[in-house]
Design an enzyme around this catalytic site. Structure first.
Site, PDB file in Angstrom:
ATOM      1  N   ALA A 272      46.395  39.619  47.648  1.00  0.00           N
ATOM      2  CA  ALA A 272      47.028  40.793  47.872  1.00  0.00           C
ATOM      3  C   ALA A 272      45.589  41.801  48.248  1.00  0.00           C
ATOM      4  O   ALA A 272      44.762  41.192  48.242  1.00  0.00           O
ATOM      5  CB  ALA A 272      47.295  41.404  46.268  1.00  0.00           C
ATOM      6  N   GLU A 308      44.449  43.919  41.528  1.00  0.00           N
ATOM      7  CA  GLU A 308      44.469  45.195  42.461  1.00  0.00           C
ATOM      8  C   GLU A 308      44.294  46.356  41.864  1.00  0.00           C
ATOM      9  O   GLU A 308      43.657  47.119  42.462  1.00  0.00           O
ATOM     10  CB  GLU A 308      45.899  44.632  43.583  1.00  0.00           C
ATOM     11  CG  GLU A 308      45.989  43.398  44.235  1.00  0.00           C
ATOM     12  CD  GLU A 308      44.492  42.890  44.769  1.00  0.00           C
ATOM     13  OE1 GLU A 308      43.710  43.602  45.329  1.00  0.00           O
ATOM     14  OE2 GLU A 308      44.360  41.623  44.824  1.00  0.00           O
TER      15      GLU A 308
HETATM   16 ZN    ZN Z   1      39.659  41.405  44.433  1.00  0.00          ZN
END
Ligand code: ZN
Length: 887
Positions: A272, A308
């Site tokens: 991600a 994230e």
């Molecule tokens: Zn990272």
């Protein structure tokens, strides 16, 4: 080819940019093959740069259409703007505006870097150097700009238009005759480097929620997915809200925009990406339902969503000065997501899982030709440095720092770091400097962890003198040579130590007398090793003890201790440190199997009996903490054992010995195993939470042993569990175990599984992988034929990782004695390289331990690598890995 691919980039050559870009205003008109990007850059000389320097903007495969400097058109025919750079030899030495129009083809972008298409959607990936594939820029992390992005598209093609920051305007595009076009304008007030830029357009479904921050801000949360998959994003949304709350309580960090969006796409090179306010995810880390996702998938979603999100502060608000500092954001953010998951689940079990990952992914890297320091000093291709060393060892360094200076100084150091460097592009020195300040300690030696590659080997011996009642501990450290680094200096490392008496009684360190321990060491129960060697004599030790070294795996080292078999049995039964109870079981098994490899004699019956009785005791207490027990019962993997062997590895011999032991356990402990299996089979409503997952994990480990002990009955149990399972964890475990039973009806079960889930690509990935990890000699041919299966595609990273990545991790079949496993992976690397170099380079990492194999396999692996290296059309990514692997 870019010129800079030939010249390595060096940390010592860092200098500030000669120009800065205060604002970047983008106008992106999406089109499948001819997207137009107009970029308005307000540029000025950098007071910290050289005066009168040329301005060189980065590009990568760009097609310039028009350029103006302060409204004056520049003549493209002079060649100042090429595919790879835009150069202004004598730019104004005052603020000026450069407007550049480029045209690009997102459909042709198979590298999945820059602007590309995933299905019918448009998305971007800019880290590390993808922004320059969209438009010219100073594409480096220390040039921070305020971005405003206007996105325009045909409504039929992209009803959703997303950008970084807050939505400021949207509406219909007036001029378009007969065509229904619309636009959206996004503004991100937080200055950021180009690698954090993102746009997304598409006909996406979404779910929405909101979150009130500790500072009173109400944040709109959205997760965007392929239409129809909205319900599968619910768990990710829940994980997001828990992450946001946790960062407030654990680190005092609140979210800083009115919007936080996540988009899940099916074509993505990695896990991600933390783009400001607009995270883009590989959909395998968003989509989950009990029927399609395993407990490991749920845990992965929780971790990656948190990771994230946490980047918003560690990475985005404070970013990296240059890519050598990558671990400043990645190691720290992994540490933060590990802590989050430990708090959400079981700390000991999480630690065991993290150390398993470290050993499986980082140790081989650190011990092979691709070894590099956590802060590298040179690179040819930055994409190849998103490694286990930067991420996982980087996180371990921070964990050690916390242990060394204590939680309080660590917490105030973090706060100081956030206060002092917010809005800047920082370095490791600046980060560590904060902790030097709050702890009052000199952390110069600690910096060596960032500079020295290789896994340190710590030797620890203990000797008890019964007449003097002294225990003498001798500790030594040595870091092996790594490529380009032959000289190593001693590191400072925290060695958490416990003493366990023969009856299992704990002897606290502050209860014994010693002139060789500091007060701090005694109080913390943690020895600080700073020198190559250290001797510690403890007095008044009432009887023989077993040292519990390196509790909680307090330093990322390879420990060689003088613990006897009996010591380890004592620790397995009594250590108060859960990690070391698990570790004791692992080492007992490893020693047993390794000793069996070097002698031709029948296995030592007495040792086997002791091991089996220890396992039997573990089974008796299994239900106290099922998740933990599952970890203890899980034998070291064949790859773990190969690493313990270290050289001239014969993977077939390891496989045989390990299977023998599994069979012995399954047969000897059949009764308690069956009882436990039955107890754990009582139907309960499915929930993905940690304790339910722990019970499933234990039940499936037990099923594995039952099948190893009695394959035919195991096959029956697997078939029954497969049929009655109401969740993917149990179904997948049954399928996986069935494929290990020769002569079972595994093909029928595999076919049924495919028929049930063929429309779900993420489940098809599991189906591909389960074929690829089988130890059966037919695996190679099956993988070859699966490459021709309609469900497989060389251009989708998830498919490649599932089938080929899994095969390359198959100890006996990748490392076939005839070399055909190596040849297959080499062929795929070359084929994928023409499509997606980043993915090809990742797959090629499978060769990282080739020198550890016995000579026949070693020669065949080398031949496969040389065959790749002989190609002169390799990408920079694959060239870099293959050259270093052979060096
Ligand atoms: Zn990272």
């Amino acid at each position: 080819m870019r010129a800079d691919q030939d010249q390595p980039i060096r940390l010592v050559d860092y200098r500030p940019s000669d120009y800065v870009i205060d604002t970047i205003d983008l106008d992106i008109i999406l089109h499948p093959t001819a997207t137009r990007v107009t970029s308005r850059l307000s540029i000025r000389p950098n007071p910290k740069g050289r005066a009168n320097a040329p301005l060189v903007l980065d590009g990568d495969g760009l097609v310039p259409v028009a350029v103006t400097l302060d409204d004056a058109a520049l003549d493209l025919s002079t060649g100042f703007a090429t595919a790879d750079r835009l150069t202004i030899e004598t730019p104004p030495q005052r603020p000026f505006v450069l407007i550049v129009e480029t045209r690009l083809d997102p459909t042709a972008n198979t590298k999945l870097m820059g602007l590309y298409r995933s299905g019918s959607a448009y998305c971007t990936q800019c880290e590390a150097e993808g922004f320059r594939r969209i438009t010219y820029a100073l594409d480096r992390p220390d040039v921070l700009s305020v971005f405003t992005t206007r996105i325009e598209a045909a409504r039929a093609e992209a009803s959703v238009l997303l950008g970084n920051g807050n939505l400021v305007r949207q509406g219909a595009v007036e001029a378009a005759e007969g065509e229904d076009r619309h636009f959206a304008v996004w503004h991100d007030p937080h200055p950021k480097p180009p690698y954090l830029f993102a746009v997304v357009g598409g006909n996406l479904g979404s779910i929405h929620d909101s979150f009130s921050t500790s500072e009173g801000r109400v944040v709109s949360l959205g997760i965007y997915v392929e239409p129809g998959k909205e319900p599968l994003a619910a768990y990710a949304m829940d994980a997001l809200k828990r992450s946001m709350r946790w960062d407030e309580t654990a680190f005092g960090r609140a979210y800083d925009l009115d919007v936080f969006n996540i988009v899940a796409v099916s074509d993505f090179n990695m896990g991600a990406m933390e783009n400001k306010g607009l995270n883009v995810f590989n959909d395998k880390y968003i989509l989950a339902s009990p029927e399609t996702a395993t407990d490991a998938d749920y845990a992965g979603i929780e971790t990656v969503v948190a990771h994230e999100y946490f980047h918003n502060w560690t990475g985005n608000r404070i970013t990296c000065r240059d890519w050598f500092q990558l671990c400043l954001k990645e190691g720290l953010t992994v540490f933060r997501d590990q802590e989050f998951s430990a708090d959400q689940r079981s700390r000991a079990v999480k630690r065991i899982a993290d150390v398993r990952t470290l050993r499986a992914r980082q140790f081989p890297e650190d011990g092979g030709p691709l070894a590099h320091s956590v802060r590298p000093v040179v690179y040819r291709e930055i994409n190849n440095f998103y490694t286990a060393t930067i991420y996982e060892k980087g996180a371990e360094i921070i964990r050690m720092l916390q242990l060394l200076i204590g939680s309080d100084a660590f917490a105030t150091g973090m706060t100081l770091y956030f206060d002092q460097y917010d809005g800047t592009a920082a370095t490791i020195e600046q980060f560590i400097g904060c902790f030097a300040e709050t702890s009052g300690r000199d952390l110069t030696q600690f910096m060596r962890w960032y500079e020295q590659a290789g896994t340190p080997v710590v030797t620890a011996t203990h000797g008890y003198d019964a007449s003097a009642k002294t225990l003498t501990l001798d500790i030594a450290q040595r870091t092996p040579e790594t490529p380009g680094q032959s000289e190593k200096s001693p590191l400072v490392m925290p060695l958490a130590l416990g003493l366990v008496g023969a009856e299992g009684d704990a002897i606290p360190l502050d209860a014994v007398r010693s002139d060789d321990l500091t007060e701090a060491e005694r109080a913390a129960g943690t020895i600080e090793l700073t020198t190559a060697e250290r001797r510690i004599v403890l007095h008044d030790v009432p009887g023989p003890v077993s040292p519990s070294w390196l509790r909680g795996f307090s330093a990322p080292v390879r420990l060689i201790s003088s613990l006897t078999e009996q010591d380890r049995l004592t620790l397995l039964a009594h250590d108060s440190d859960g990690f070391n109870r698990w570790e004791a079981a692992q080492t007992l098994v490893s020693h047993y199997i390794l000793d069996g490899l070097t002698s031709d004699e029948a296995p030592d019956e007495e040792r086997l009996a002791a091991l089996l009785s220890a396992f039997s005791a573990v089974l008796n207490g299994a239900l106290v903490d099922p998740a933990f027990t599952a970890q203890v019962l899980n034998l070291p993997s064949e790859a773990d054992l190969a690493r313990d062997v270290g050289r001239d590895v014969d993977p077939d011999a390891i496989h045989r010995r390990r299977e023998e032991l599994r069979g012995d356990i399954g047969q000897t402990l059949r009764t308690p195993l069956l009882d436990l299996y039955d107890t754990l089979s009582k139907p309960v409503a499915y929930s993905p939470d940690a304790s339910s997952a722990g019970r499933r994990a234990l039940r499936n480990v037990v099923l594995g042993y039952l099948a190893a002990g009695d394959p035919m009955d195991g096959a029956r149990l697997c078939a029954a569990q497969f049929d009655t399972a109401d969740n993917m964890t149990d179904r997948m475990a049954a399928l996986g175990i069935m494929t290990l039973i020769p002569g079972s009806k595994q093909d029928g079960l595999l076919a049924r599984f495919y028929a049930m889930f063929e429309r779900d690509a993420l489940v098809v990935d599991k189906w591909l992988a389960v074929h690829a990890v089988s130890p059966d000699p037919t695996t190679l041919d099956r993988v070859r034929s699966l490459m021709r299966h309609p469900a497989f595609s060389l251009s989708n990273p998830n498919r490649v990782y599932s089938l080929i990545g899994s095969f390359a991790s198959n100890p006996t079949q990748f490392n076939r004695a005839d070399g055909r496993g190596y040849d297959l992976v080499a062929e795929v690397v070359l084929a994928v390289d023409a499509i997606n170099p980043q993915v090809a380079a990742r797959v090629l990492n499978a060769f990282r331990s080739w020198r550890m194999m016995e000579s026949g396999r070693r020669d065949r692996a080398e031949a496969a690598l040389r065959w790749i290296a002989a190609r002169n059309t390799l990408s920079a990514d694959v060239r870099d890995i293959v050259d270093r692997s052979l060096a």
